[in-house]
Design an enzyme around this catalytic site. Structure first.
Site, PDB file in Angstrom:
ATOM      1  N   GLN A 194      51.076  80.561  52.627  1.00 41.35           N
ATOM      2  CA  GLN A 194      52.002  81.517  52.002  1.00 41.35           C
ATOM      3  C   GLN A 194      51.269  82.596  51.220  1.00 41.35           C
ATOM      4  OE1 GLN A 194      52.215  78.160  51.705  1.00 41.35           O
ATOM      5  NE2 GLN A 194      54.341  77.461  51.646  1.00 41.35           N
ATOM      6  N   ARG A 210      65.309  69.930  50.427  1.00 36.33           N
ATOM      7  CA  ARG A 210      63.933  69.932  49.907  1.00 36.33           C
ATOM      8  C   ARG A 210      63.930  69.105  48.632  1.00 36.33           C
ATOM      9  NH1 ARG A 210      60.601  74.633  50.978  1.00 36.33           N
ATOM     10  NH2 ARG A 210      58.940  73.291  50.211  1.00 36.33           N
ATOM     11  N   GLY A 260      60.482  78.944  47.984  1.00 37.75           N
ATOM     12  CA  GLY A 260      60.194  79.403  46.626  1.00 37.75           C
ATOM     13  C   GLY A 260      61.317  78.965  45.703  1.00 37.75           C
ATOM     14  N   ALA A 261      60.923  78.576  44.485  1.00 41.30           N
ATOM     15  CA  ALA A 261      61.850  77.944  43.542  1.00 41.30           C
ATOM     16  C   ALA A 261      63.161  78.720  43.392  1.00 41.30           C
ATOM     17  CB  ALA A 261      61.160  77.792  42.183  1.00 41.30           C
ATOM     18  N   ASN A 264      53.734  72.265  41.380  1.00 43.20           N
ATOM     19  CA  ASN A 264      53.629  73.527  42.129  1.00 43.20           C
ATOM     20  C   ASN A 264      52.911  73.216  43.436  1.00 43.20           C
ATOM     21  OD1 ASN A 264      54.053  76.378  42.356  1.00 43.20           O
ATOM     22  ND2 ASN A 264      51.893  76.714  41.912  1.00 43.20           N
ATOM     23  N   LYS A 265      52.801  74.214  44.261  1.00 40.88           N
ATOM     24  CA  LYS A 265      52.189  74.064  45.591  1.00 40.88           C
ATOM     25  C   LYS A 265      50.892  73.272  45.524  1.00 40.88           C
ATOM     26  CE  LYS A 265      53.664  75.466  48.471  1.00 40.88           C
ATOM     27  NZ  LYS A 265      54.689  74.655  49.132  1.00 40.88           N
ATOM     28  N   ASP A 278      57.642  74.739  41.036  1.00 43.12           N
ATOM     29  CA  ASP A 278      58.867  74.286  41.698  1.00 43.12           C
ATOM     30  C   ASP A 278      59.686  73.361  40.809  1.00 43.12           C
ATOM     31  OD1 ASP A 278      56.629  74.812  43.816  1.00 43.12           O
ATOM     32  OD2 ASP A 278      58.563  75.177  44.782  1.00 43.12           O
TER      33      ASP A 278
END
Lengths: 380, 380
Positions: free
Chosen positions: A212, A99, A60-61, A263-264, A253
């Site tokens: 998630q 990451r 998570g960011a 984002n995801k 993110d």
């Protein structure tokens, strides 16, 4: 102002904190064990922080940023007095490489490097590092709390329009308190609304391949008592077509200075469905998630490619023996691809919810909240 | 004309066929066991056909229709000589109620009822039922073969434009030979193209919650040697944004006379992404899948709601002990919702590929291929 207390079985936790008994130890919740068990892990070296980020014990960011901050603090404890700066920079590079997509990561590491450089001795630098890591974490929690207040107003307005009927929010992945230090980005307005008595219900996208949504968002909403329903990633379009979603609210993110949102993976599909059905699409983010250095999210944001085992295997508790088990649902020889994020172009985003307020997902909108990022027009 | 031979370890199978040794028995491939084992199941009574459809031993538009046809044949064997018509009608109702969305189901049952009613004696009706069930199956296979020929031309054209570079087709769920009697609808053009030497590669959507993409489409493409890559349902948008998809090709469970397409949940999201990225979106269907009785797919097609266990549990082969195992990835108390299909409005569909050719997804387009469905303009 509403006080948001996030509770796990009646104890309030942050996702990362210095040990109460040993200030050379940083503690995290091991998110790989959730929702099946609640485990706390001790980080003692910068390498532990790298491992935690890389293996997604933390993710998570905001939490990646905070873990990188504390990782730099642990690195400062390890750094030799003679070789302090080189040692710190080496660990900084390692942390940054864990990451690729989350911009909070490099942001936190660079902030730690800049601050510690002001110290005159290694010992002074270590003291600064400790304070700064804590400041990053506190700021993340505080920014998320403020996002909650601004976002709550949006939910409140929908609730009033619906005369108190449940406000249905669809969210993707986990942008909850587990993804930050506290409160979350996308969940913070939800918690704030729920805590102030607004009837809010959350559609939780399962979020394949790492689930998630199913494993983390359902767990934290459940712990907090927020009504929610798990759905596959495929269902959101149908829900919106049938008027069952009042707003989409996700995290990010990395968001460009022009409003493109990484984002995801799968977020973009929900943004398209929102646009097609006139459902407002909101992205919640603390300013640490902005990347003002790039303008075209689709072309410039690096998208992490992850292990294909995440696609070909699903992990959960076995119905047969209650043990954590991975199962394969495709033929053994099947090849897969697994990019972890996608980019939702700014044109599909209605508003950004930041710690300073709500703005359009555009360069002008963002600069109206963060005028200090406006480049001097005289600069070429 | 290319002969398409669908092979399972070098033996050609259909998905349903009368037993070679006992003409009172119908055999199916148990798709619940795929891709982990290849099992053949005998249907001896209409109730077995109901069970096979309901429990999804067989699934897919065409195969549901063919199984209903053979189920009616089995019902004719069971029906008493004195009570033949009532008995048959009772079984017809039971068969029709097994799955609500697929229009081939009612179509096949009604066709069987209409044809058998021409027989003068129960014995004659049984003979007609046997022939008609086989005719429905043969027609399904033949229509799918023709869909393959028409669709192949589209793939051929893209291949020529790309100067022989692989044509990337994205498909959702399983509209393969396993979903029909043979060839498949969406896969038929792929098999035809592959067999004629065109370089074609398929992106296979996993297709949560039942993972028919991962477990069935990957399996049958693999058996046939067609290059393919498994992806989560979330990935398709990203692939299209990055030019990695040349066409989307899916099947359908019911298509209105105006071109609205009900298909596996999540199809609509891929159609939106295709439109947003200028990727052509094709739907392949035999005419048995049309429902000319309704005009508004979104409002009028009944959408099946299925067990939420399909969302909260994932089934596959355990990495630990190689046994078929279900695992739960969310908290035990998590509630879910599980609608099985969504409707892609005609405006998002580029072309329909039918056994008579290719047409626009519009009333005019469809009637141009099926003029016999045109209502007499004098009729109010």
């Amino acid at each position: 102002m509403v006080l948001i207390e996030l509770k796990v079985e009646n104890t309030s936790y942050r996702t990362i904190w210095p040990s109460e008994t040993d200030d050379r130890v940083v503690r995290i919740i091991n998110q790989l064990a959730l929702p099946h068990s609640f485990e706390i892990v001790d980080l003692r070296r910068a390498e532990d922080a790298c491992f935690a980020i890389e293996e997604m014990q933390v993710r998570g960011a905001g939490l990646i940023g905070a873990t990188a901050g504390f990782g730099m603090y642990l690195a400062s404890l390890q750094a030799g007095n003679e070789t302090f700066d080189q040692d710190l920079i080496r660990q900084a590079e390692k942390l940054k490489s864990t990451r690729p997509t989350a911009s909070n990561l490099a942001w936190a590491v660079d902030r730690m490097l800049a601050k510690t450089s002001a110290g005159k001795t290694p010992e002074e630098k270590r003291t600064i590092a400790k304070a700064e890591a804590q400041a990053i974490a506190d700021e993340d929690a505080d920014f998320c709390r403020r996002i909650g207040e601004y976002g709550k107003a949006i939910i409140e307005e929908i609730s009033a329009r619906k005369e108190g009927a449940p406000v249905n929010v669809l969210t993707h992945c986990n942008a909850g308190w587990l993804a930050f230090v506290d409160h979350g980005s996308a969940t913070s307005p939800i918690y704030a609304a729920h805590d102030s008595g607004i009837d809010v219900h959350v559609w939780v996208d399962e979020t394949r391949p790492r689930n998630q949504g199913a494993s983390l968002t359902c767990w934290e909403l459940g712990q907090h008592g927020v009504p929610h329903t798990l759905v596959t990633d495929n269902l959101g379009g149908h829900l919106m077509q049938h008027g069952l979603v009042d707003m989409v609210l996700v995290g990010t993110d990395r968001t460009t200075g022009t409003g493109d949102v990484a984002n995801k993976i799968g977020t973009y599909l929900k943004a398209l469905a929102a646009k097609d059905n006139g459902v407002p699409f909101y992205v919640a983010l603390p300013s640490s998630t902005f990347d003002f250095s790039i303008r075209d999210g689709l072309k410039e944001i690096p998208i992490e490619e992850r292990s294909t085992d995440e696609v070909t295997f699903v992990t959960g508790l076995s119905k047969t023996n209650g043990e954590l088990t991975s199962v394969r649902h495709c033929p053994p020889e099947t090849k897969a691809k697994n990019w972890g994020f996608d980019v939702t172009p700014a044109r599909l985003v209605d508003k950004l919810i930041c710690e300073r307020g709500i703005c359009d997902a555009s360069e002008e909108g963002i600069l109206s909240l963060f005028p200090e990022k406006r480049k001097d027009p005289a600069t070429p």
